[in-house]
Design a protein around this motif. Structure first.
Motif, short mmCIF file in Angstrom:
data_model
loop_
_atom_site.label_atom_id
_atom_site.label_comp_id
_atom_site.label_asym_id
_atom_site.label_seq_id
_atom_site.Cartn_x
_atom_site.Cartn_y
_atom_site.Cartn_z
N ASP A 87 0.83 -1.21 0.00
CA ASP A 87 0.00 0.00 0.00
C ASP A 87 0.86 1.26 0.00
N ALA A 90 2.28 1.70 -3.38
CA ALA A 90 1.24 2.14 -4.31
C ALA A 90 1.01 3.66 -4.26
N ARG A 161 -4.68 7.76 -6.65
CA ARG A 161 -5.56 6.95 -7.48
C ARG A 161 -6.34 7.81 -8.48
N ASN A 162 -6.39 9.09 -8.23
CA ASN A 162 -7.31 9.92 -9.03
C ASN A 162 -6.63 10.82 -10.06
N MET A 236 -1.67 5.64 -9.46
CA MET A 236 -1.10 4.35 -9.06
C MET A 236 -1.97 3.68 -8.00
N ILE A 237 -1.98 2.34 -8.03
CA ILE A 237 -2.73 1.53 -7.07
C ILE A 237 -2.04 0.17 -7.03
N ASP A 238 -2.18 -0.55 -5.93
CA ASP A 238 -1.59 -1.91 -5.95
C ASP A 238 -2.67 -2.94 -6.25
N ASP A 241 -6.87 -6.71 -4.95
CA ASP A 241 -8.20 -7.32 -5.12
C ASP A 241 -8.43 -7.85 -6.54
N SER A 245 -10.75 -5.15 -10.75
CA SER A 245 -11.26 -4.31 -9.67
C SER A 245 -10.42 -3.05 -9.50
N HIS A 249 -11.34 0.94 -9.96
CA HIS A 249 -11.09 1.96 -8.92
C HIS A 249 -10.41 3.18 -9.53
N LEU A 253 -12.18 6.88 -9.80
CA LEU A 253 -11.64 8.01 -9.03
C LEU A 253 -11.01 9.07 -9.92
N ASN A 344 -12.32 -10.70 -2.72
CA ASN A 344 -13.37 -11.03 -1.76
C ASN A 344 -14.52 -11.77 -2.44
N GLU B 17 -17.92 -5.13 1.05
CA GLU B 17 -16.81 -4.51 1.79
C GLU B 17 -16.62 -3.04 1.43
N PHE B 18 -16.54 -2.75 0.14
CA PHE B 18 -16.29 -1.36 -0.26
C PHE B 18 -17.47 -0.46 0.10
N ASP B 41 -7.50 6.54 -0.71
CA ASP B 41 -6.40 6.10 -1.57
C ASP B 41 -5.75 4.89 -0.91
N ASP B 42 -4.61 4.42 -1.43
CA ASP B 42 -3.95 3.27 -0.82
C ASP B 42 -3.47 3.60 0.59
N ALA B 43 -3.18 4.88 0.82
CA ALA B 43 -2.70 5.30 2.14
C ALA B 43 -3.10 6.75 2.35
#
Lengths: 351, 351
Positions: A87, A90, A161-162, A236-238, A241, A245, A249, A253, A344, B17-18, B41-43
Motif C-alpha cells: 500500500d 502504491a 488513485r485519481n 497508481m494503485i496496488d 483485489d 477491480s 477503482h 476516481l 473477496n 466490503e467497499f 487512496d492506498d494510504a
C-alpha cells in the motif's frame, strides 16, 4: 496447522503480556533515520523532516484472510508485512516503519509466535523498515494480525488513485493471477491431505504459483526504477483485489474510461499450464484473481518510449473518456465490460 | 448485547466490503492541517513539517477487552479511540489522526456498526483528530477493533518513560480506581440481570464510577496546562494498567526508586463508598485497578511551587535512588513493596 508433535510448547501465560512483548521484540534493530525511538514507551517517535508521511493499515483474521492449514506461520508474518508495504509502494512512497499487533488464543504456544515474528522480522529486514510498536494480546478464537505501515515521500513523487487522464497508458508490473492459482493448488492439496494424510503433496510444477501465494513481495523497487526512467506516474494503485477491480477503482476516481487488452495481460507460463489443468479460463484468473501485490499505474503517452521493452513493466491498455466505459478487448477483438469481481468476491463464491 | 428487538437490521453482505467502508466513513471531515488526504487512496498522506511524529496502536478483542453485555457500542467506539489518544497524551504530544480497523462476525447488522462508528466519530470530533484510514472486514467470532493513533509535538516537549531522576516529585492527574470499580458494579448488575431480566438496575450512586468505565477521557488537556505552568515533565506515562504497575514501569526505565504515599492517592468519594459496600480495600483498588487513563508524571522538585494546590494535579510521592526500591508508605507509616498487579492480572483473577 501441520505440527511437529515433538516441538516445544511454552504456554503464553508463562511469560505474561509484558514478558511476551519483550520476548518477541528483543533484538529488534532500528535502522531508519526517521525512527527516533521505537518500542518501549507509550508511543514511538518519528521524524520525517520535510517529507510527506503516508500511513496504511490492515487487519488480518484467521479463517477469513488466511488458513493456517497451508500457510506456515513464518510465511504469514512475512506476507502480513508485505501486504501493508504494498500500500505504501502504491503511493509511490518508501516504507519506513511498521507497527505489529497480534492477538492469539491459548492454542498457540510461544514458539508459534516466535515463528510468526521471525517472518515479520525477515520482511522488516528485507524491506528496510523498522518495527516501532504494537500490541500483543489474547483472542477468543484464532489469530488476528493488525499491521500499520508508515512511509515517506517527497510531495512531488506521490502518486494518487485519481490522477489518471484520458489517453494515458495503463501499465502493470510483473505478472498477475499467479497468487490466486497458487491458492487453488494449495486448497486442492489440503483436500487430498484430509482424505489421506500420508499422501505427500506433489507441488513440482506449481512452485511459482505457490510462492506468489505464500510469499508475495511488495514492489517497493518500482519507485526507484520509475525515477531512473524519469517517469512520473499519473496515478497508481496496488493489485490486491484483482486487476479488473483495481482498474475500475482508478477509472472511477480519475473520471476516465479504459480499454484493457487481453493479449497484453502478463501471465506466467506456469499459470497457463495450471489453468489448463484446472480447466479455468486464464484471463478470468488474471483479471479477477487477487493478492498479486503488483503495481498498476498510468503514464503520459509521451513517456511511452521510456518504458517500452522494459522487462519490469507491461503496457496493458489505455485510458479513454469516462463516457466510453471500462472494457476488456479480447483476443477476438470483442469488447466486454469489466466487472469488479475482486478477491473477496472470489472467496465468497467458495464459502 | 442489550437489544431493541424492533431495531432495523441490515446484513453486512447487503453493502459489500467497499460499500460498507464508504457507508461508515461518509461525512468524515478533515480538520487537522497535518492531514493532506484521508480515506480513499492506498494510504493517507500527512505532513508534520518540523514536528516530531508519535504513533501508538491498540488491538481490542470482544470477550477479552470488552463485554458488549454492558458496553453499548457507541461507548465502545468512543473508548477505543480514547485509549489510544491517551498513549499520545502520555508522550506529552497532541493527537492529530487515527486509523480505525474493525472486524465483525455476521451477527452484527450494519446498524450496530453505525452505532460503533458514531462513538468513534464523536471521540474524533471531541479530541479534534482526523479519521484518515482503516480497514473493515469480517471476523469468525465477535468484534475486533484495531486503532492506531498519530500525534505531533515539538522535540523539546516530548516526555519519555525513562527521564525521571532521584528526588523528582511523582504527580498524577485526576483520580484513580474509579474505572475498575465501575466495572465491578456493571458486572454485578449483569449477574442480577441474568437471574432476573425484569430487574431494573439501580445505578444511582455509581454514576461517576460507571462513566469512568464506559466513557473514559484522555488527558490531552494536560500538555497545555503544564505548558502554561512552565513545567517540563521529566517523565510521563498513562495509567492504563493501574497506578502501581505504571509507577514500576517509570522507575524501572528511569533507573530510580519511589515512595508512594497512601494518604496522597486521589480517589473520588463515590469510590470510597462503593469500596466499603463491596468490602474491598480502597487503596488496593486505587493502585491496582486499571483503565483510569489519567497521566502519571514526574517533575523537578524546583517546580513544586508551580503545581501545589493546582486542582488538576496531586503530588503522590517522590523518587529515590534505585537501590531503595519502590514502596507504598501506608497511612500507618508502614513501608510495603509495590507490586505490579495491573489490569490484566486483575482480569485473570476473575477468569
Amino acid at each position: 496447522m501441520i505440527e511437529d508433535k515433538n516441538q516445544q510448547r511454552t504456554g503464553l501465560a508463562a511469560l505474561g503480556e509484558f514478558g511476551l512483548i519483550e520476548h518477541l521484540t528483543q533484538n529488534i534493530e532500528i535502522k531508519q533515520p526517521s525512527t527516533l525511538t521505537g518500542i518501549g514507551d507509550d508511543a514511538a517517535i518519528l521524524d520525517f523532516k520535510d517529507k510527506k508521511v503516508v500511513i496504511s493499515t490492515d487487519l488480518l483474521i484467521e479463517g477469513v484472510h488466511f488458513d493456517l492449514g497451508y500457510m506456515p506461520l513464518k510465511h504469514l508474518g512475512y506476507k502480513a508485512v508485505v501486504v501493508n508495504l504494498s500500500d505504501i509502494a502504491a503511493m509511490n512512497a518508501t516504507p519506513t516503519q511498521i507497527t505489529v499487533s497480534i492477538a492469539v488464543s491459548n492454542r498457540f504456544p510461544v514458539e508459534a509466535l516466535d515463528e510468526l515474528y521471525d517472518g515479520i522480522k525477515l520482511a522488516a529486514k528485507g524491506y528496510n523498515v523498522d518495527i516501532v510498536g504494537g500490541d500483543t494480546t489474547s483472542s477468543q478464537k484464532g489469530m488476528i494480525l493488525s499491521i500499520t505501515a508508515i512511509g515517506e515521500a517527497d510531495a512531488e513523487d506521490l502518486a494518487y488513485r485519481n490522477g489518471a487522464g484520458d489517453g494515458d497508458l495503463l501499465v502493470v508490473t510483473g505478472d498477475v493471477g499467479a497468487a490466486y492459482m497458487g491458492l487453488q493448488v494449495l486448497e486442492r492439496e489440503k483436500q487430498v491431505f484430509q482424505v489421506n494424510p500420508n499422501n505427500q503433496p506433489d507441488l513440482d510444477g506449481y512452485s511459482y504459483l505457490i510462492e506468489r501465494q505464500l510469499k508475495p513481495e511488495a514492489r517497493t523497487d518500482v519507485k526507484a526504477i520509475l525515477k531512473g526512467l524519469e517517469i512520473a506516474p499519473t496515478s497508481m494503485i496496488d493489485v490486491s483485489d484483482g486487476l479488473s477491480s483495481e482498474i475500475m477503482h482508478l477509472c472511477r476516481l480519475s473520471g476516465v474510461g479504459c480499454n484493457l487488452y487481453e493479449e497484453k495481460i502478463p501471465v506466467d507460463p506456469q499459470l497457463i499450464n495450471t489453468c489448463e489443468e484446472f480447466n479455468i479460463d486464464i484471463t478470468t484468473v488474471a483479471i479477477n484473481g487477487g493478492e498479486d501485490y503488483e503495481l498498476l499505474f498510468t503514464i503520459k503517452q509521451d513517456d511511452y518510449d521510456k518504458i517500452k521493452g522494459n522487462p519490469n513493466f507491461t503496457i496493458i491498455g489505455h485510458l479513454t473518456q469516462q463516457s466510453e466505459g471500462t472494457h476488456l478487448i479480447t483476443r477476438a477483438n470483442t469488447k466486454i465490460p469489466l466487472k469488479s469481481r475482486g478477491w473477496n468476491a472470489l472467496s465468497n463464491d467458495e464459502a
